[in-house]
Design a protein around this motif. Sequence first.
Motif, PDB file in Angstrom:
ATOM      1  N   UNK B 112       0.794  -1.244   0.000  1.00  0.00           N
ATOM      2  CA  UNK B 112       0.000   0.000   0.000  1.00  0.00           C
ATOM      3  C   UNK B 112       0.819   1.283   0.000  1.00  0.00           C
ATOM      4  N   UNK B 136       7.342  -0.409 -12.449  1.00  0.00           N
ATOM      5  CA  UNK B 136       6.009  -0.723 -11.930  1.00  0.00           C
ATOM      6  C   UNK B 136       5.802  -2.233 -11.789  1.00  0.00           C
ATOM      7  N   UNK B 140       4.430  -3.940  -8.347  1.00  0.00           N
ATOM      8  CA  UNK B 140       3.308  -4.874  -8.163  1.00  0.00           C
ATOM      9  C   UNK B 140       3.713  -6.024  -7.247  1.00  0.00           C
ATOM     10  N   UNK B 143       3.241  -5.043  -3.719  1.00  0.00           N
ATOM     11  CA  UNK B 143       1.890  -4.715  -3.256  1.00  0.00           C
ATOM     12  C   UNK B 143       1.652  -3.224  -3.165  1.00  0.00           C
ATOM     13  N   UNK B 144       2.471  -2.475  -3.884  1.00  0.00           N
ATOM     14  CA  UNK B 144       2.306  -1.018  -3.908  1.00  0.00           C
ATOM     15  C   UNK B 144       1.105  -0.644  -4.780  1.00  0.00           C
ATOM     16  N   UNK B 145       0.654   0.576  -4.603  1.00  0.00           N
ATOM     17  CA  UNK B 145      -0.441   1.113  -5.404  1.00  0.00           C
ATOM     18  C   UNK B 145       0.166   2.101  -6.400  1.00  0.00           C
ATOM     19  N   UNK B 146      -0.103   1.880  -7.672  1.00  0.00           N
ATOM     20  CA  UNK B 146       0.568   2.648  -8.722  1.00  0.00           C
ATOM     21  C   UNK B 146      -0.306   3.813  -9.164  1.00  0.00           C
ATOM     22  N   UNK B 148       0.402   6.362 -11.642  1.00  0.00           N
ATOM     23  CA  UNK B 148       1.140   7.012 -12.726  1.00  0.00           C
ATOM     24  C   UNK B 148       0.405   8.297 -13.116  1.00  0.00           C
TER      25      UNK B 148
ATOM     26  N   UNK C 146      -3.714   1.718 -10.072  1.00  0.00           N
ATOM     27  CA  UNK C 146      -3.589   0.271 -10.194  1.00  0.00           C
ATOM     28  C   UNK C 146      -3.355  -0.355  -8.834  1.00  0.00           C
ATOM     29  N   UNK C 147      -4.260  -1.245  -8.475  1.00  0.00           N
ATOM     30  CA  UNK C 147      -4.153  -1.952  -7.197  1.00  0.00           C
ATOM     31  C   UNK C 147      -4.061  -3.450  -7.461  1.00  0.00           C
ATOM     32  N   UNK C 148      -2.933  -3.868  -8.002  1.00  0.00           N
ATOM     33  CA  UNK C 148      -2.746  -5.290  -8.261  1.00  0.00           C
ATOM     34  C   UNK C 148      -2.659  -6.013  -6.914  1.00  0.00           C
ATOM     35  N   UNK C 149      -2.941  -7.318  -6.892  1.00  0.00           N
ATOM     36  CA  UNK C 149      -2.980  -7.986  -5.585  1.00  0.00           C
ATOM     37  C   UNK C 149      -1.617  -8.064  -4.891  1.00  0.00           C
ATOM     38  N   UNK C 150      -0.530  -8.068  -5.659  1.00  0.00           N
ATOM     39  CA  UNK C 150       0.768  -8.261  -5.018  1.00  0.00           C
ATOM     40  C   UNK C 150       0.742  -9.518  -4.165  1.00  0.00           C
ATOM     41  N   UNK C 151       1.500  -9.473  -3.089  1.00  0.00           N
ATOM     42  CA  UNK C 151       1.446 -10.584  -2.129  1.00  0.00           C
ATOM     43  C   UNK C 151       0.851 -10.030  -0.839  1.00  0.00           C
ATOM     44  N   UNK C 152      -0.368  -9.480  -0.973  1.00  0.00           N
ATOM     45  CA  UNK C 152      -0.993  -8.811   0.167  1.00  0.00           C
ATOM     46  C   UNK C 152      -1.768  -9.776   1.049  1.00  0.00           C
ATOM     47  N   UNK C 163       1.514 -11.833  -8.762  1.00  0.00           N
ATOM     48  CA  UNK C 163       1.293 -10.569  -8.059  1.00  0.00           C
ATOM     49  C   UNK C 163       0.608  -9.519  -8.912  1.00  0.00           C
ATOM     50  N   UNK C 164       0.564  -9.744 -10.217  1.00  0.00           N
ATOM     51  CA  UNK C 164      -0.023  -8.749 -11.119  1.00  0.00           C
ATOM     52  C   UNK C 164      -1.544  -8.850 -11.108  1.00  0.00           C
ATOM     53  N   UNK C 190      -9.587  -6.386  -2.193  1.00  0.00           N
ATOM     54  CA  UNK C 190      -8.525  -5.378  -2.184  1.00  0.00           C
ATOM     55  C   UNK C 190      -8.866  -4.221  -3.131  1.00  0.00           C
TER      56      UNK C 190
END
Lengths: 205, 205, 205, 205
Positions: B112, B136, B140, B143-146, B148, C146-152, C163-164, C190
């Motif tokens: 986040x 980017x 991902x 788990x960051x929010x991108x 751009x 963009x809020x990809x799931x990552x490893x959240x 993670x994408x 998420x």
Amino acid sequence: MENVKVAVIYYSATGTNYTMGQWAVEGAEAAGAEAKLVRVPELAPDEAVHANPVWKQHLEDTSHIPEATLADLEWADAFIFSMPTRFGNLPAQMKQFIDTTGGLWMNGQLINKVVSGMSSAQNPHGGQEATVKNLYTTMMHWGAIIASPGYTDPVTFASGGNPYGTSVTVDQEGNMQEDVEEAVKHQAKRTVTVASWVKKGMEQQ
Amino acid sequence: MENVKVAVIYYSATGTNYTMGQWAVEGAEAAGAEAKLVRVPELAPDEAVHANPVWKQHLEDTSHIPEATLADLEWADAFIFSMPTRFGNLPAQMKQFIDTTGGLWMNGQLINKVVSGMSSAQNPHGGQEATVKNLYTTMMHWGAIIASPGYTDPVTFASGGNPYGTSVTVDQEGNMQEDVEEAVKHQAKRTVTVASWVKKGMEQQ
Amino acid sequence: MENVKVAVIYYSATGTNYTMGQWAVEGAEAAGAEAKLVRVPELAPDEAVHANPVWKQHLEDTSHIPEATLADLEWADAFIFSMPTRFGNLPAQMKQFIDTTGGLWMNGQLINKVVSGMSSAQNPHGGQEATVKNLYTTMMHWGAIIASPGYTDPVTFASGGNPYGTSVTVDQEGNMQEDVEEAVKHQAKRTVTVASWVKKGMEQQ
Amino acid sequence: MENVKVAVIYYSATGTNYTMGQWAVEGAEAAGAEAKLVRVPELAPDEAVHANPVWKQHLEDTSHIPEATLADLEWADAFIFSMPTRFGNLPAQMKQFIDTTGGLWMNGQLINKVVSGMSSAQNPHGGQEATVKNLYTTMMHWGAIIASPGYTDPVTFASGGNPYGTSVTVDQEGNMQEDVEEAVKHQAKRTVTVASWVKKGMEQQ
């Protein structure tokens, strides 16, 4: 194809990509090429390496493998790169080696080299695709010719079906989760084959 | 947005991304954030740096800028990365810093964080897009929010229209070919704004 | 999060991404959002569809699902896209829908929408990563967040660790090879959570 | 190289990529190849096309250009694709044509085709890089051999320096902002040259 020279350039922390590199050498040699396995230098600080006994051991065990040099890039007609993903991209160790090639690039000495790449990750979709594709982005800057395996042989399907480059998933104990040996050898053969065509073509120009 | 903390993390050989980083700090502060400019350590061998007087001078001129640390990543709510392309991908210097974050990643401490990236290249299409997009990919994994810049402000069009992140073309003398200062400041403001929403949202959970 | 509106936009030839879309709706609703499942129109010629009985049957079975419209994009605070890979990229059906959004884009109506994506393929590494990442490239043009799931969440590891965006491998009979239901629902939650933060933040500006 | 057959496959709404495709044909023919210019079918609804007089006019003006067919892909030794970006990715029109190649792919008939791509956008960094690179992702699925221009000729620098494929920026009136004609012709020549090596190599196997 006896004249084709292949540099198999790898980074490996705990051995997976070293093994894949060895298979690539075997596949390239079986296809009639002269192949050389070289490793890119470790960049991680000693404390990181020493905190992981498997990493430390692998570094010691492979100290006899020659380090990759710019001369290897000049020498080879084809490159096969193998490396684990680091957050969906090349490990810094591999990128650092690549970043030293500015002089070769400026002189056009990387043009028409034939390349393919391989990768590994701890999750099945942990960046296997992204890492190889990011390598190819750099290869386009070099003017290299990209010969990814695609689905040029049924063995690709049996090994995870990665058309960008052979990849493997490794569990936390370092065990490969798919049998990719034949896929690696096929990829090496394909890289060598395309390189032989390119080499002959350039000689006849 | 006075509570938002931003780490502007850059790599610069000859100064372009240092300047962009400074603009990002100014833009973030103007938006009410607390911003910190940090540089990733140089990896190139001394002989490479010394062979380029501008590089050597810049390294000396910025020795007072603190080096990026893992603590900066923990501290910040948002990251803005700035770096030149190296063959269409992150410079090894930046990747090396990123590759040291395995511990933070494992503990979920990068989740986040709100991020955006910036880049530069010597050719107008020399990897500006690819470099930011590769950053980017790694974000991902974190788990960051991108966030751009997209085309969220007309200033983006005026500065080259890169929706992935502000980028600039630099000639061989190091002169920026586009006026991107306002685009950088807009990007910083946007990153801070989204981070303020995310931070407040997390606090209220 | 009762105010968050989510459009789950999918393309499915034989049902996999329809099922994933339904799970996403369930996950979004369980998180308190209002969710709507919409499908993009089929583009394939009748002869192609009719040559594959499963495809034909699925098209008939889902004729009651509303087709995605530009109004859905305006209405929603968040988008979740789900689609099979087609040669490592979005299916033309999904791209065609996306390509009709020029007017919304020009008016800035897609800015700050929160998005994530999902995919499927017949090979374990058949473009799952590439397809979702290509979607995000377009989302950056939109100014989306963009809020990809990552490893959240640990469920990501259990479902292939992409993670994408959640992805699944499907055999030739259409059977999913991994259990991704919980990963899809986590991803939906998420996306909704981040969208609730963004929505509240924008309202308070 | 008189034996090399090249299919130049383009999508163009208002003429830019049609012109680039014509230059590619000229470049390929000058290199001794047999070249064929083909367009992918329009997908946009009539109301969209008719709302833009330039689009409508171009569609009428090029009605004599043959539509791309699967037979063209079989026939050609090399492909050069040209298309505008649509939000950083291929236009649906091009993707729709690509998505009809499943049968050729399954039979391995796209293996070892030599390819390169070109693109255009309205912003200088509006997806020129991303679009061509996404095309190459698909080409890897086909088992094609990618011969991007790289920096194999100084003309690349003069035309924007895009190593992935020649690209051009077009203003709102449709005027090209860079002079890329020579870069397109160089790219076509390079594609033909590599294809001649591959073709001869395959014949001698």
